[in-house]
Design a protein around this motif. Structure first.
Motif, PDB file in Angstrom:
ATOM      1  N   GLN A   1      -1.088  -0.825 -10.075  1.00 15.44           N
ATOM      2  CA  GLN A   1      -1.265  -2.326 -10.061  1.00 15.44           C
ATOM      3  C   GLN A   1       0.036  -2.945 -10.196  1.00 15.44           C
ATOM      4  O   GLN A   1      -0.032  -4.272 -10.197  1.00 15.44           O
TER       5      GLN A   1
ATOM      6  N   VAL B   1      -0.373  -3.563  -6.066  1.00 22.90           N
ATOM      7  CA  VAL B   1      -1.696  -3.999  -5.301  1.00 22.90           C
ATOM      8  C   VAL B   1      -2.476  -4.553  -6.598  1.00 22.90           C
ATOM      9  O   VAL B   1      -2.427  -4.365  -7.798  1.00 22.90           O
ATOM     10  N   LYS B   2      -3.682  -5.430  -6.167  1.00 14.17           N
ATOM     11  CA  LYS B   2      -4.563  -6.170  -7.267  1.00 14.17           C
ATOM     12  C   LYS B   2      -5.271  -5.017  -7.820  1.00 14.17           C
ATOM     13  O   LYS B   2      -5.460  -3.782  -7.267  1.00 14.17           O
TER      14      LYS B   2
ATOM     15  N   ILE C   1       0.809  -1.068  -0.070  1.00  9.56           N
ATOM     16  CA  ILE C   1       0.044   0.010  -0.039  1.00  9.56           C
ATOM     17  C   ILE C   1       1.015   1.303  -0.079  1.00  9.56           C
ATOM     18  O   ILE C   1       0.488   2.223  -0.516  1.00  9.56           O
TER      19      ILE C   1
ATOM     20  N   ILE D   1      -9.266   1.795  -7.287  1.00 13.78           N
ATOM     21  CA  ILE D   1      -9.737   2.629  -6.329  1.00 13.78           C
ATOM     22  C   ILE D   1      -8.784   3.735  -5.907  1.00 13.78           C
ATOM     23  O   ILE D   1      -9.161   4.799  -5.697  1.00 13.78           O
ATOM     24  N   GLY D   2      -7.467   3.226  -5.898  1.00 15.75           N
ATOM     25  CA  GLY D   2      -6.280   4.223  -5.259  1.00 15.75           C
ATOM     26  C   GLY D   2      -6.174   5.304  -6.196  1.00 15.75           C
ATOM     27  O   GLY D   2      -6.079   6.508  -5.814  1.00 15.75           O
TER      28      GLY D   2
ATOM     29  N   LEU E   1     -12.984  -5.716   0.335  1.00 12.36           N
ATOM     30  CA  LEU E   1     -13.042  -6.590  -0.787  1.00 12.36           C
ATOM     31  C   LEU E   1     -12.562  -7.967  -0.440  1.00 12.36           C
ATOM     32  O   LEU E   1     -11.659  -8.104   0.333  1.00 12.36           O
TER      33      LEU E   1
ATOM     34  N   MET F   1      -7.032   2.796  -0.116  1.00 15.85           N
ATOM     35  CA  MET F   1      -6.822   1.727  -0.653  1.00 15.85           C
ATOM     36  C   MET F   1      -6.650   0.597   0.654  1.00 15.85           C
ATOM     37  O   MET F   1      -7.141  -0.541   0.504  1.00 15.85           O
ATOM     38  N   THR F   2      -6.347   0.817   1.772  1.00 16.83           N
ATOM     39  CA  THR F   2      -6.447   0.160   2.954  1.00 16.83           C
ATOM     40  C   THR F   2      -7.703  -0.361   3.384  1.00 16.83           C
ATOM     41  O   THR F   2      -8.025  -1.378   3.717  1.00 16.83           O
TER      42      THR F   2
ATOM     43  N   ALA G   1     -10.221  -0.363   1.151  1.00 19.18           N
ATOM     44  CA  ALA G   1     -10.733  -1.185   0.063  1.00 19.18           C
ATOM     45  C   ALA G   1     -10.290  -2.622   0.214  1.00 19.18           C
ATOM     46  O   ALA G   1     -11.167  -3.542  -0.073  1.00 19.18           O
ATOM     47  N   LEU G   2      -9.050  -2.940   0.664  1.00 18.15           N
ATOM     48  CA  LEU G   2      -8.430  -4.063   0.750  1.00 18.15           C
ATOM     49  C   LEU G   2      -9.175  -4.908   1.886  1.00 18.15           C
ATOM     50  O   LEU G   2      -9.269  -6.033   1.591  1.00 18.15           O
TER      51      LEU G   2
ATOM     52  N   ILE H   1      -8.066  -2.915  -6.604  1.00 22.71           N
ATOM     53  CA  ILE H   1      -7.468  -1.853  -5.492  1.00 22.71           C
ATOM     54  C   ILE H   1      -6.841  -0.766  -6.209  1.00 22.71           C
ATOM     55  O   ILE H   1      -6.805   0.507  -5.721  1.00 22.71           O
TER      56      ILE H   1
END
Length: 211
Positions: A165, A168-169, A115, A175-176, A211, A204-205, A207-208, A172
């Motif tokens: 990307q 992170v996936k 992140i 969103i970030g 999700l 992102m935190t 969302a992680l 995510i």
């Protein structure tokens, strides 16, 4: 960047020669993406030590240059890549704030270095590209902030996404990148170098977790 400007925004072939000062500034800003990879390689503790040393060194260089003392190489870079008004106010102000924002992300999101790296590369790539594209080709202003353009924010989002990307996936990263460019477009007094990594890292935190 050149491809996007030429084929999407129909820029003339000489566009990259215009406003060379701003281009040089944003290239230096974008080079901050290297920090993202360093953090994953070095780990949290060594990264904090390194970032602290860089912050102190940058602050010293800034103050020394402001007092008119020549620093080999660094003074040359500042004189050729910094705006005159910034040199008078605070040389290397952008770099200082970039490292402050990166350090804040490193501390706030220490439990997930991916992140941290994603938020920093979003700042490095998204902010620099949105500024370059927005200033040169931004014709459609954002309704709530006439200083920003849709072209700039969209370009920044694309490059922020491409960078994020890596760490992170993809969902995510989307969103970030979106949250970062939204924060960058807001008419607030907080510098983008601070708001972008903190807000994107926080979103992102969350969302992680969800999700």
């Amino acid at each position: 960047i050149i491809y996007i400007c030429k084929h999407i925004f129909k820029a003339p072939p000489y566009f990259y020669l215009m406003n060379q000062l701003e281009t040089k500034r944003q290239i230096i800003h974008a080079s901050g993406l290297l920090i993202s990879f360093y953090i994953l390689w070095a780990g949290w503790k060594l990264s904090v030590i390194t970032m602290s040393l860089i912050l102190v060194s940058t602050a010293l260089i800034s103050e020394t240059h402001k007092r008119g003392i020549n620093i080999p190489l660094m003074s040359l870079v500042l004189d050729n890549c910094e705006r005159p008004d910034v040199i008078e106010e605070r040389p290397a102000k952008g770099a200082l704030l970039f490292f402050v924002g990166s350090m804040a992300s490193l501390i706030l999101f220490k439990n997930n270095l991916n992140i941290v790296s994603a938020s920093i590369i979003i700042l490095a790539m998204g902010d620099s590209v949105s500024t370059l594209i927005g200033k040169k080709f931004g014709k459609h202003k954002i309704p709530y902030n006439k200083m920003k353009s849709i072209e700039g924010s969209f370009s920044g989002f694309v490059f922020a996404l491409l960078g994020a990307q890596i760490f992170v996936k993809f969902p995510i990263a989307i969103i970030g990148a979106f949250s970062a460019m939204f924060a960058e477009s807001l008419p607030i007094s907080i510098d983008d170098n601070i708001s972008i990594p903190i807000i994107s890292g926080m979103i992102m935190t969350i969302a992680l977790f969800l999700l």
